[in-house]
Design a protein around this motif. Structure first.
Motif, PDB file in Angstrom:
ATOM      1  N   PRO A 178       0.997  -1.164   0.013  1.00 21.55           N
ATOM      2  CA  PRO A 178       0.097  -0.053   0.069  1.00 21.55           C
ATOM      3  C   PRO A 178       0.878   1.234  -0.042  1.00 21.55           C
ATOM      4  CG  PRO A 178       0.090  -1.164   2.147  1.00 21.55           C
ATOM      5  CD  PRO A 178       0.604  -1.793   1.230  1.00 21.55           C
ATOM      6  N   ASN A 179       0.189   2.356  -0.333  1.00 22.22           N
ATOM      7  CA  ASN A 179       0.744   3.665  -0.354  1.00 22.22           C
ATOM      8  C   ASN A 179       2.168   3.761  -1.104  1.00 22.22           C
ATOM      9  OD1 ASN A 179      -1.160   4.430   1.711  1.00 22.22           O
ATOM     10  ND2 ASN A 179      -0.014   3.314   3.320  1.00 22.22           N
ATOM     11  N   LEU A 180       2.176   3.035  -2.442  1.00 26.98           N
ATOM     12  CA  LEU A 180       3.374   3.357  -3.214  1.00 26.98           C
ATOM     13  C   LEU A 180       3.455   4.867  -3.760  1.00 26.98           C
ATOM     14  CD1 LEU A 180       3.307   0.202  -5.473  1.00 26.98           C
ATOM     15  CD2 LEU A 180       5.171   0.781  -3.693  1.00 26.98           C
ATOM     16  N   PRO A 181       4.393   5.592  -3.806  1.00 26.35           N
ATOM     17  CA  PRO A 181       4.545   6.836  -4.340  1.00 26.35           C
ATOM     18  C   PRO A 181       4.317   7.074  -5.782  1.00 26.35           C
ATOM     19  CG  PRO A 181       6.772   6.160  -4.107  1.00 26.35           C
ATOM     20  CD  PRO A 181       5.722   5.086  -3.493  1.00 26.35           C
ATOM     21  N   ALA A 182       3.217   7.931  -6.304  1.00 26.80           N
ATOM     22  CA  ALA A 182       2.958   7.883  -7.649  1.00 26.80           C
ATOM     23  C   ALA A 182       3.852   8.944  -8.375  1.00 26.80           C
ATOM     24  CB  ALA A 182       1.530   8.471  -7.827  1.00 26.80           C
ATOM     25  N   PHE A 240      10.786   4.708  -4.648  1.00 27.67           N
ATOM     26  CA  PHE A 240      11.011   5.452  -5.624  1.00 27.67           C
ATOM     27  C   PHE A 240       9.841   5.349  -6.594  1.00 27.67           C
ATOM     28  CE2 PHE A 240      12.383   6.796  -9.950  1.00 27.67           C
ATOM     29  CZ  PHE A 240      13.505   7.679  -9.682  1.00 27.67           C
ATOM     30  N   PRO A 241       9.144   6.724  -6.933  1.00 28.33           N
ATOM     31  CA  PRO A 241       7.873   6.633  -7.661  1.00 28.33           C
ATOM     32  C   PRO A 241       7.994   5.890  -9.184  1.00 28.33           C
ATOM     33  CG  PRO A 241       8.606   8.682  -6.809  1.00 28.33           C
ATOM     34  CD  PRO A 241       9.537   8.138  -6.682  1.00 28.33           C
ATOM     35  N   GLY A 242       6.957   5.106  -9.279  1.00 29.74           N
ATOM     36  CA  GLY A 242       7.087   4.329 -10.421  1.00 29.74           C
ATOM     37  C   GLY A 242       7.764   3.269 -10.672  1.00 29.74           C
ATOM     38  N   ALA A 243       8.621   2.739  -9.515  1.00 30.21           N
ATOM     39  CA  ALA A 243       9.536   1.496  -9.876  1.00 30.21           C
ATOM     40  C   ALA A 243       8.779   0.230  -9.471  1.00 30.21           C
ATOM     41  CB  ALA A 243      10.882   1.680  -9.003  1.00 30.21           C
ATOM     42  N   ARG A 244       8.140   0.253  -8.411  1.00 27.35           N
ATOM     43  CA  ARG A 244       7.430  -1.093  -8.022  1.00 27.35           C
ATOM     44  C   ARG A 244       6.463  -1.363  -9.017  1.00 27.35           C
ATOM     45  NH1 ARG A 244       7.342  -4.107  -3.173  1.00 27.35           N
ATOM     46  NH2 ARG A 244       6.329  -6.355  -3.856  1.00 27.35           N
ATOM     47  N   GLY A 245       6.268  -2.572  -9.318  1.00 21.51           N
ATOM     48  CA  GLY A 245       4.940  -2.952  -9.919  1.00 21.51           C
ATOM     49  C   GLY A 245       4.847  -3.602 -11.264  1.00 21.51           C
ATOM     50  N   CYS A 246       6.187  -3.820 -11.800  1.00 21.24           N
ATOM     51  CA  CYS A 246       6.581  -4.710 -13.103  1.00 21.24           C
ATOM     52  C   CYS A 246       5.537  -5.905 -13.200  1.00 21.24           C
ATOM     53  CB  CYS A 246       7.887  -4.591 -13.190  1.00 21.24           C
ATOM     54  SG  CYS A 246       9.005  -2.982 -13.234  1.00 21.24           S
ATOM     55  N   THR A 247       5.992  -6.695 -12.154  1.00 22.72           N
ATOM     56  CA  THR A 247       5.239  -7.900 -12.267  1.00 22.72           C
ATOM     57  C   THR A 247       3.831  -7.743 -12.453  1.00 22.72           C
ATOM     58  OG1 THR A 247       7.255  -8.928 -11.179  1.00 22.72           O
ATOM     59  CG2 THR A 247       5.188 -10.171 -11.168  1.00 22.72           C
ATOM     60  N   ARG A 270       8.605   3.874 -16.331  1.00 26.57           N
ATOM     61  CA  ARG A 270       7.359   2.923 -17.180  1.00 26.57           C
ATOM     62  C   ARG A 270       6.651   3.872 -17.902  1.00 26.57           C
ATOM     63  NH1 ARG A 270       5.922  -1.303 -14.572  1.00 26.57           N
ATOM     64  NH2 ARG A 270       6.659  -0.354 -12.443  1.00 26.57           N
ATOM     65  N   LEU A 271       6.346   3.478 -19.034  1.00 24.90           N
ATOM     66  CA  LEU A 271       5.365   4.171 -20.067  1.00 24.90           C
ATOM     67  C   LEU A 271       4.981   2.891 -21.059  1.00 24.90           C
ATOM     68  CD1 LEU A 271       7.018   4.485 -23.046  1.00 24.90           C
ATOM     69  CD2 LEU A 271       8.336   6.210 -21.706  1.00 24.90           C
ATOM     70  N   THR A 272       3.983   3.535 -21.667  1.00 21.34           N
ATOM     71  CA  THR A 272       3.438   2.332 -22.921  1.00 21.34           C
ATOM     72  C   THR A 272       3.170   3.296 -24.145  1.00 21.34           C
ATOM     73  OG1 THR A 272       2.532   1.147 -21.195  1.00 21.34           O
ATOM     74  CG2 THR A 272       1.546   1.125 -23.494  1.00 21.34           C
ATOM     75  N   LEU A 273       3.770   2.742 -25.417  1.00 20.52           N
ATOM     76  CA  LEU A 273       3.434   3.161 -26.616  1.00 20.52           C
ATOM     77  C   LEU A 273       2.511   2.504 -27.324  1.00 20.52           C
ATOM     78  CD1 LEU A 273       7.378   3.289 -27.401  1.00 20.52           C
ATOM     79  CD2 LEU A 273       6.101   4.979 -26.290  1.00 20.52           C
ATOM     80  N   VAL A 274       1.440   3.147 -28.150  1.00 20.51           N
ATOM     81  CA  VAL A 274       0.577   2.542 -28.973  1.00 20.51           C
ATOM     82  C   VAL A 274       1.269   2.758 -30.450  1.00 20.51           C
ATOM     83  CG1 VAL A 274      -1.573   2.708 -29.768  1.00 20.51           C
ATOM     84  CG2 VAL A 274      -1.421   2.980 -27.532  1.00 20.51           C
ATOM     85  N   PRO A 299      -1.832   3.156 -11.361  1.00 26.11           N
ATOM     86  CA  PRO A 299      -0.974   2.127 -10.810  1.00 26.11           C
ATOM     87  C   PRO A 299      -0.839   0.943 -11.922  1.00 26.11           C
ATOM     88  CG  PRO A 299      -3.297   1.791 -10.049  1.00 26.11           C
ATOM     89  CD  PRO A 299      -3.336   3.136 -10.799  1.00 26.11           C
ATOM     90  N   PRO A 300       0.590   0.473 -11.810  1.00 22.01           N
ATOM     91  CA  PRO A 300       0.776  -0.423 -12.756  1.00 22.01           C
ATOM     92  C   PRO A 300      -0.274  -1.717 -13.214  1.00 22.01           C
ATOM     93  CG  PRO A 300       2.388  -0.613 -11.175  1.00 22.01           C
ATOM     94  CD  PRO A 300       1.451   0.643 -10.849  1.00 22.01           C
ATOM     95  N   GLY A 301      -0.654  -2.082 -11.863  1.00 23.77           N
ATOM     96  CA  GLY A 301      -1.303  -3.371 -11.876  1.00 23.77           C
ATOM     97  C   GLY A 301      -2.716  -3.341 -12.661  1.00 23.77           C
TER      98      GLY A 301
END
Length: 202
Positions: free
Chosen positions: A17-21, A79-86, A158-162, A177-179
């Motif tokens: 919980p409370n991951l920095p955005a 670190f904002p945006g680091a966690r959540g890859c899996t 983390r980013l996404t390209l269309v 959030p990445p999930g």
């Protein structure tokens, strides 16, 4: 819709919980309208992939999937945006059919991890789409993808390209959030599919 592979997800798929955005600092604003370079990257799904040959695709870029039994780098969760890859990889996996039905074309993940690490993640998480390795940083440099430094190492942000007709049509940045990012991409595709082939949008 329940995740069909939920029982296969490892501990890294569960986010604290409370991951920095992360915030939008403009580091990806140059990407819409960019043609993908002729860079060939190792793929977990067979032959290497030449980015310039991608026609219709969603390419999500992420820092690093964790490995069970191996501690994350110090400060990773803070670190904002680091966690959540899996969690993001699993979300894209579980929504793959819907994304394709909505016009995504190919779905590919891309990180700076070594090809062996990408293969291990794909096997462990039962990923049916390609995970690409930019361990040498060629795509990162040619596309000027944003990065961050932590513990003496450089990671992709983390980013996404269309992608449509080999050109970046739309960019999601930041991703949080990445999930649940697959839901965000899916909603955009369903709303903008006709426009995705037209002028690029930020």
């Amino acid at each position: 819709m329940p995740a069909p592979h939920a029982h296969l997800a490892d501990a890294f798929a569960q986010l604290p919980p409370n991951l920095p955005a992360p915030v939008d600092d403009g580091a990806a604003r140059h990407l819409p309208g960019t043609r993908l370079p002729a860079v060939v990257l190792p793929s977990t799904a067979g032959p290497a992939v030449d980015l310039s040959t991608l026609d219709r695709a969603v390419v999500f870029v992420y820092p690093m999937t964790g490995t069970p039994g191996v501690p994350l780098p110090d400060g990773w969760d803070a670190f904002p945006g680091a966690r959540g890859c899996t969690a993001e990889v699993c979300s894209m996996r579980d929504h793959l059919a819907e994304l394709r039905d909505a016009g995504a074309g190919e779905v590919l993940g891309l990180s700076g991890q070594a090809a062996a690490d990408q293969r291990a993640a794909a096997e462990r998480l039962h990923v049916p789409y390609p995970l690409l390795s930019d361990a040498e940083g060629r795509a990162t440099r040619m596309l000027r993808l944003p990065t961050f430094e932590l513990g003496g190492r450089t990671y992709l942000r983390r980013l996404t390209l269309v992608v449509r007709d080999g050109v970046v049509s739309h960019v999601f940045h930041p991703v949080f959030p990445p999930g649940t990012h697959a839901d965000e991409v899916l909603a955009w595709l369903r709303t903008h599919e006709d426009a995705a082939a037209g002028p690029p949008s930020a």
